[in-house]
Motif scaffolding. Structure first.
Motif, PDB file in Angstrom:
ATOM      1  N   GLU A 112       0.868  -1.180   0.000  1.00  0.00           N
ATOM      2  CA  GLU A 112       0.000   0.000   0.000  1.00  0.00           C
ATOM      3  C   GLU A 112       0.901   1.225   0.000  1.00  0.00           C
ATOM      4  O   GLU A 112       2.104   1.113   0.241  1.00  0.00           O
ATOM      5  CB  GLU A 112      -0.930   0.007   1.221  1.00  0.00           C
ATOM      6  CG  GLU A 112      -0.213   0.259   2.548  1.00  0.00           C
ATOM      7  CD  GLU A 112      -1.171   0.348   3.746  1.00  0.00           C
ATOM      8  OE1 GLU A 112      -1.888  -0.627   3.987  1.00  0.00           O
ATOM      9  OE2 GLU A 112      -1.149   1.383   4.442  1.00  0.00           O
ATOM     10  N   ASN A 113       0.321   2.382  -0.313  1.00  0.00           N
ATOM     11  CA  ASN A 113       1.097   3.616  -0.254  1.00  0.00           C
ATOM     12  C   ASN A 113       0.725   4.344   1.050  1.00  0.00           C
ATOM     13  O   ASN A 113      -0.344   4.956   1.134  1.00  0.00           O
ATOM     14  CB  ASN A 113       0.781   4.501  -1.474  1.00  0.00           C
ATOM     15  CG  ASN A 113       1.717   5.696  -1.561  1.00  0.00           C
ATOM     16  OD1 ASN A 113       2.220   6.171  -0.539  1.00  0.00           O
ATOM     17  ND2 ASN A 113       1.943   6.193  -2.775  1.00  0.00           N
ATOM     18  N   PRO A 114       1.602   4.227   2.078  1.00  0.00           N
ATOM     19  CA  PRO A 114       1.224   4.741   3.395  1.00  0.00           C
ATOM     20  C   PRO A 114       1.108   6.263   3.421  1.00  0.00           C
ATOM     21  O   PRO A 114       0.462   6.813   4.305  1.00  0.00           O
ATOM     22  CB  PRO A 114       2.357   4.264   4.299  1.00  0.00           C
ATOM     23  CG  PRO A 114       3.522   4.077   3.391  1.00  0.00           C
ATOM     24  CD  PRO A 114       2.975   3.700   2.054  1.00  0.00           C
ATOM     25  N   LYS A 115       1.715   6.938   2.425  1.00  0.00           N
ATOM     26  CA  LYS A 115       1.624   8.398   2.433  1.00  0.00           C
ATOM     27  C   LYS A 115       0.392   8.891   1.679  1.00  0.00           C
ATOM     28  O   LYS A 115      -0.340   9.742   2.171  1.00  0.00           O
ATOM     29  CB  LYS A 115       2.896   9.018   1.831  1.00  0.00           C
ATOM     30  CG  LYS A 115       2.777  10.521   1.747  1.00  0.00           C
ATOM     31  CD  LYS A 115       4.068  11.249   1.559  1.00  0.00           C
ATOM     32  CE  LYS A 115       3.788  12.752   1.489  1.00  0.00           C
ATOM     33  NZ  LYS A 115       4.924  13.501   1.013  1.00  0.00           N
ATOM     34  N   TYR A 116       0.176   8.369   0.466  1.00  0.00           N
ATOM     35  CA  TYR A 116      -0.885   8.947  -0.378  1.00  0.00           C
ATOM     36  C   TYR A 116      -2.214   8.202  -0.326  1.00  0.00           C
ATOM     37  O   TYR A 116      -3.256   8.765  -0.642  1.00  0.00           O
ATOM     38  CB  TYR A 116      -0.400   9.044  -1.839  1.00  0.00           C
ATOM     39  CG  TYR A 116       0.732  10.032  -1.981  1.00  0.00           C
ATOM     40  CD1 TYR A 116       0.474  11.399  -1.980  1.00  0.00           C
ATOM     41  CD2 TYR A 116       2.051   9.614  -2.060  1.00  0.00           C
ATOM     42  CE1 TYR A 116       1.492  12.327  -2.080  1.00  0.00           C
ATOM     43  CE2 TYR A 116       3.090  10.530  -2.162  1.00  0.00           C
ATOM     44  CZ  TYR A 116       2.810  11.893  -2.168  1.00  0.00           C
ATOM     45  OH  TYR A 116       3.820  12.791  -2.256  1.00  0.00           O
ATOM     46  N   MET A 117      -2.187   6.917   0.070  1.00  0.00           N
ATOM     47  CA  MET A 117      -3.453   6.161   0.144  1.00  0.00           C
ATOM     48  C   MET A 117      -3.336   5.132   1.275  1.00  0.00           C
ATOM     49  O   MET A 117      -3.391   3.927   1.036  1.00  0.00           O
ATOM     50  CB  MET A 117      -3.681   5.494  -1.220  1.00  0.00           C
ATOM     51  CG  MET A 117      -5.047   4.969  -1.574  1.00  0.00           C
ATOM     52  SD  MET A 117      -6.506   5.747  -0.965  1.00  0.00           S
ATOM     53  CE  MET A 117      -6.689   7.093  -2.074  1.00  0.00           C
ATOM     54  N   PRO A 118      -3.145   5.648   2.509  1.00  0.00           N
ATOM     55  CA  PRO A 118      -2.916   4.717   3.618  1.00  0.00           C
ATOM     56  C   PRO A 118      -4.093   3.780   3.839  1.00  0.00           C
ATOM     57  O   PRO A 118      -5.246   4.175   3.662  1.00  0.00           O
ATOM     58  CB  PRO A 118      -2.712   5.647   4.826  1.00  0.00           C
ATOM     59  CG  PRO A 118      -3.271   6.961   4.422  1.00  0.00           C
ATOM     60  CD  PRO A 118      -3.179   7.052   2.942  1.00  0.00           C
TER      61      PRO A 118
END
Ligand code: NAD
Ligand code: 13P
Ligand code: MG
Length: 618
Positions: A317-323
């Motif tokens: 997952e992208n923890p910054k932009y789509m947590p």
């Protein structure tokens, strides 16, 4: 002399392969990868047994019929003669044909692996034909079972005749006495003739014939016939066919496994890129058309003491932009742009629009031949000659076709179990089909249209209207005002798009990419949220400040797009015709206050600079 398994003498006129030089295995695999149409013989290639043999057995004359079939398939007996002789022996009534079809369901007649092969070819938009020396009535259920359209069948037709005998229903018995000699498949050279007919109706470059018999091999031996012959020995192995086939197989899985998988790569890893990756990764895992692995390019940055890409590959997952949104284990995040795109057959572009030009320039020399693209980006670029769509930019810089996917898609809401829709717009229907296979899921329904320019401009321009909606909400002007802004916005979006591209269709604005996206963005989007905050802070903060405070690195497209649209309106002298767009831009530029959106008509008519609210934007 007698052939091993027939009582009929080998004909001296057996065709030679002189017009067709047997192809190398490498050439065969190359042709197979690019074939646009594949023609299958039916008996003993698609079905386990020759239908006339099995009908003969059903009627109690199996051995005599089988001998004649083999003689014809080995090239020792003329086809038309073999057909007539077998019919004479069987003399089937219509009732018997119906009873035979009932007791031999198509499903049970298929050879192993044929369904998978045909399904995968069709998924790749390869057209599948059946060309058979057998009878149409016996083939139709097989074609239906394999989703092959009936117009793609070339086969013989029975000619029926009433006999003097009265059947059980009191009517004369109807017998299949002969066959229609006008069908090319009833005589020698019938298969290449059928392929020549296919070529006159379709612009296929490469056609492959697959079959077990000598009449199938004939398909490559005449001008206008097939480009390659694949001999299939899974049911019967005929030595002449095996020797002369370009490619000899004993299982259809060999062909299925040689169908290339489409490799997908995503350029971008922001909020929407990661949300949309949920559909892409699922379809790549589950649809044989695609390679399971999907690469995703990440604009690298530091994240909690490490690299964002490493964290993404650990968490999926992208923890910054789509947590919190798992995009799929088959996705590999990669900070190297060229490495991400170089093997891709399908490129998905999904970054904020201001970065695309530079990214395209960086990969200009690294795109695989025949690669196709789709842009999920809402935005445009302004050139001296007018606006340039992102899909046009991709097409121009990278020399590849680019479709678009637009729609009412708030990234954070997308998830299995919810309802969401999108619009794929492609100039080529076959690209539309591929992109539907890539994005359509139970939680994301795709409709395909061909108005690329209309869809892309709708997706782009609604971001400007969303800024207006944010002003309305921030100033608490009420639902009536918001509805008025949306109505005027939709009207200006459509007019602008149609003035720039005469091909844009009104219907496009009824799709998800049109009024649905306008509605979703004006209710729950980031453009509306930041513009609302801008209105509420009464000039204390700029859009840039609010973007970084509220969006944690995500990018706002509406303000940039407003400036770009305004540049086009100025360039064309159209400002007065687009009062809402013009008013939004005047407010964004600090010439008016957000509450002035309520009198957007006056602002466009006679611009007045309000001195209490001067240029607080950028
Ligand atoms: P985003 O707004 O989350 O943007 C942030 C991304 O931009 C991050 O991946 C960041 O690494 C990257 N970035 C920052 N600086 C960069 C640079 N210099 N070069 C390249 N990349 C850089 O992105 P998003 O939401 O995926 O939006 C992409 C496109 O999709 C936009 O055009 C947007 O309008 C559209 N879209 C967004 C949504 C949504 O709900 N977010 C929905 C539909 C369409
Ligand atoms: P925002 O960028 O305003 O969040 O809009 C997202 C979007 O395009 C919804 O379809
Ligand atoms: Mg056959």
């Amino acid at each position: 002399y007698l052939c091993p398994h027939t009582r009929y003498p080998r004909k001296q006129t057996i065709m030679s392969a002189k017009d067709h030089t047997k192809l190398s295995r490498e050439k065969c695999e190359r042709l197979w990868r690019t074939a646009q149409a594949v023609c299958f013989d039916v008996d003993c290639t698609v079905t386990k047994e020759d239908a006339l043999d099995s009908l003969g057995r059903f009627l109690g004359v199996g051995d005599q019929v089988a001998d004649l079939t083999n003689a014809a398939m080995d090239g020792n007996l003329d086809l038309d003669e073999a057909l007539q002789k077998r019919l004479d022996i069987m003399n089937p009534t219509i009732d018997k044909l119906i009873a035979y079809a009932k007791s031999n369901p198509a499903e049970e007649r298929l050879v192993p692996g044929i369904r998978r092969l045909i399904t995968e070819l069709q998924a790749r938009n390869v057209e599948v034909f059946l060309i058979s020396g057998g009878f149409r009535e016996l083939i139709l259920p097989v074609a239906d079972a394999l989703n092959i359209p009936r117009e793609n069948i070339f086969a013989n037709r029975f000619v029926y005749m009433a006999s003097d005998k009265v059947g059980p229903n009191g009517y004369p018995e109807i017998h299949a006495k002969g066959f229609d000699a006008n069908e090319p498949t009833s005589r020698e050279g019938g298969k290449p003739e059928a392929i020549r007919r296919i070529r006159t109706l379709n612009p296929y470059n490469t056609i492959v014939m697959v079959g077990d018999g000598i009449t199938d091999l004939e398909a490559v031996e005449q001008t206008g016939g097939a480009d390659m012959f694949v001999g299939y020995g899974g049911v019967v192995e005929r030595s002449y066919v095996k020797e002369n086939a370009d490619w000899w197989i004993t299982s259809h899985d060999e062909l299925t496994d040689a169908i290339p998988k489409l490799k997908v790569a995503m350029v971008g890893s922001g909020a929407w890129a990661c949300a949309a990756m949920q559909m892409v990764s699922k379809n790549a895992r589950e649809t044989p058309l695609f390679d399971k692995r999907v690469d995703m390019w990440v604009f690298e940055e530091d994240y909690e003491g490490g690299k964002l890409t490493d964290k993404m590959n650990e968490l999926k997952e992208n923890p910054k932009y789509m947590p919190g949104v798992k995009y799929g284990d088959n996705v590999v995040a990669n900070p190297d742009l060229v490495d991400t795109v170089k093997d891709a057959d399908i490129l998905i572009f999904c970054t904020p629009h201001q970065f695309v030009h530079k990214l395209c320039m960086q990969i200009q020399l690294n795109i695989k031949d025949n690669c196709i693209a789709i842009s999920l980006i809402k935005g445009m670029r302004v050139r001296h000659d007018g606006p340039q769509l992102i899909s046009t930019m991709v097409r121009r810089i990278l020399h590849m076709e680019c479709s678009v996917l637009m729609g009412a898609n708030i990234a954070t809401e997308l998830a299995p179990g919810t309802l969401c829709e999108g619009t794929v717009a492609s100039h080529f229907p076959e690209h539309g089909t591929i992109f539907k296979s890539l994005f359509d899921t139970s939680f994301y329904n795709v409709n395909v249209i061909n108005d690329v320019e209309g869809a892309e401009l709708a997706g782009t321009l609604k971001n400007v209207v969303a800024v207006a909606a944010g002003f309305v909400d921030g100033c608490e002007l009420g639902h009536n005002a918001k509805a008025a802004v949306l109505r005027q916005g939709l009207s200006e979006m459509r007019t602008f798009a149609k003035r720039i591209f005469s091909t844009v269709r009104d219907e496009t604005f009824n799709e998800s990419c049109g009024m649905a996206d306008l509605f979703a963005t004006c209710c729950g989007g980031r453009n509306r949220m930041v513009s609302m905050a801008f209105a509420k802070c009464k000039g204390q903060k700029t859009f840039d400040q609010l973007e970084s405070e509220l969006l944690n690195g995500q990018k706002l497209q509406g303000v940039l797009t407003s400036n770009e649209v305004q540049a086009v309106l100025k360039m064309k002298g159209w400002e007065k015709d687009f009062p809402l767009f013009t008013a939004v831009n005047a407010i964004v530029q600090g010439m008016y206050e957000p509450k002035d959106i309520a009198r957007y008509r006056d602002l466009a008519a006679k611009p007045v600079v309000d001195e209490t609210f001067v240029n607080t934007t950028r």
